[in-house]
Design a protein around this motif. Structure first.
Motif, PDB file in Angstrom:
ATOM      1  N   CYS A  40      39.895  42.221  35.730  1.00 38.22           N
ATOM      2  CA  CYS A  40      38.535  42.733  35.859  1.00 38.22           C
ATOM      3  C   CYS A  40      38.199  43.567  34.617  1.00 38.22           C
ATOM      4  O   CYS A  40      38.962  44.460  34.254  1.00 38.22           O
ATOM      5  N   GLN A  42      36.041  45.770  34.351  1.00 37.09           N
ATOM      6  CA  GLN A  42      35.653  47.127  34.752  1.00 37.09           C
ATOM      7  C   GLN A  42      36.876  48.012  34.998  1.00 37.09           C
ATOM      8  O   GLN A  42      36.989  49.096  34.447  1.00 37.09           O
ATOM      9  N   CYS A  43      37.799  47.542  35.830  1.00 42.28           N
ATOM     10  CA  CYS A  43      38.914  48.397  36.253  1.00 42.28           C
ATOM     11  C   CYS A  43      40.271  47.899  35.759  1.00 42.28           C
ATOM     12  O   CYS A  43      41.256  48.608  35.858  1.00 42.28           O
ATOM     13  N   CYS A  79      36.801  40.940  42.343  1.00 45.24           N
ATOM     14  CA  CYS A  79      37.605  42.142  42.160  1.00 45.24           C
ATOM     15  C   CYS A  79      37.725  42.832  43.514  1.00 45.24           C
ATOM     16  O   CYS A  79      36.721  43.204  44.113  1.00 45.24           O
ATOM     17  N   CYS A  84      36.333  49.896  42.654  1.00 45.81           N
ATOM     18  CA  CYS A  84      35.647  49.251  41.530  1.00 45.81           C
ATOM     19  C   CYS A  84      34.218  48.885  41.913  1.00 45.81           C
ATOM     20  O   CYS A  84      33.960  48.358  42.994  1.00 45.81           O
ATOM     21  N   ARG A  86      32.415  46.748  40.293  1.00 44.23           N
ATOM     22  CA  ARG A  86      32.146  45.344  39.995  1.00 44.23           C
ATOM     23  C   ARG A  86      32.809  44.459  41.046  1.00 44.23           C
ATOM     24  O   ARG A  86      34.009  44.553  41.267  1.00 44.23           O
TER      25      ARG A  86
END
Ligand SMILES: [Zn+2]
Length: 106
Positions: A40, A42-43, A79, A84, A86
């Protein structure tokens, strides 16, 4: 002169070629990502949960006078990290993955 079409020039190890179709003036290549998971953006957590797929068409790849259409199946992952924001993210490929093929010399 037959065009020297080497699939390895077009499709690097990151991609898995599923099918190749030839016609008079074009070559069609179906490919998809080889990795079983994706991180991911994002995370950073890796996910194996594929939510959906879409086809990305890459057509500006001339090869000795023939047109190449790369049909790349891009996976959309889920995800599942609780914190998160996202929920879905698309598989990414490196910038160098898709590159033009040098025209074969006669
Ligand atoms: Zn995430």
């Amino acid at each position: 002169v037959r065009a020297q079409f080497r699939l390895s020039d077009l499709v690097p190890v990151e991609l898995n070629v599923e099918a190749v179709h030839h016609c008079a003036d074009a070559i069609f290549v179906d490919a998809c990502g080889r990795s079983s998971d994706c991180r991911c953006p994002q995370c950073g957590k890796a996910s194996r949960r594929v939510h959906s797929r879409y086809i990305r068409m890459i057509t500006d790849l001339p090869c000795a006078g023939r047109r190449i259409e790369l049909h790349l199946a891009v996976r959309r992952f889920v995800c599942d990290a609780a914190h998160c924001r996202r929920k879905f993210f698309a598989e990414r490929f490196g910038d160098g993955v898709i590159r033009p093929i040098p025209v074969a010399s006669p």
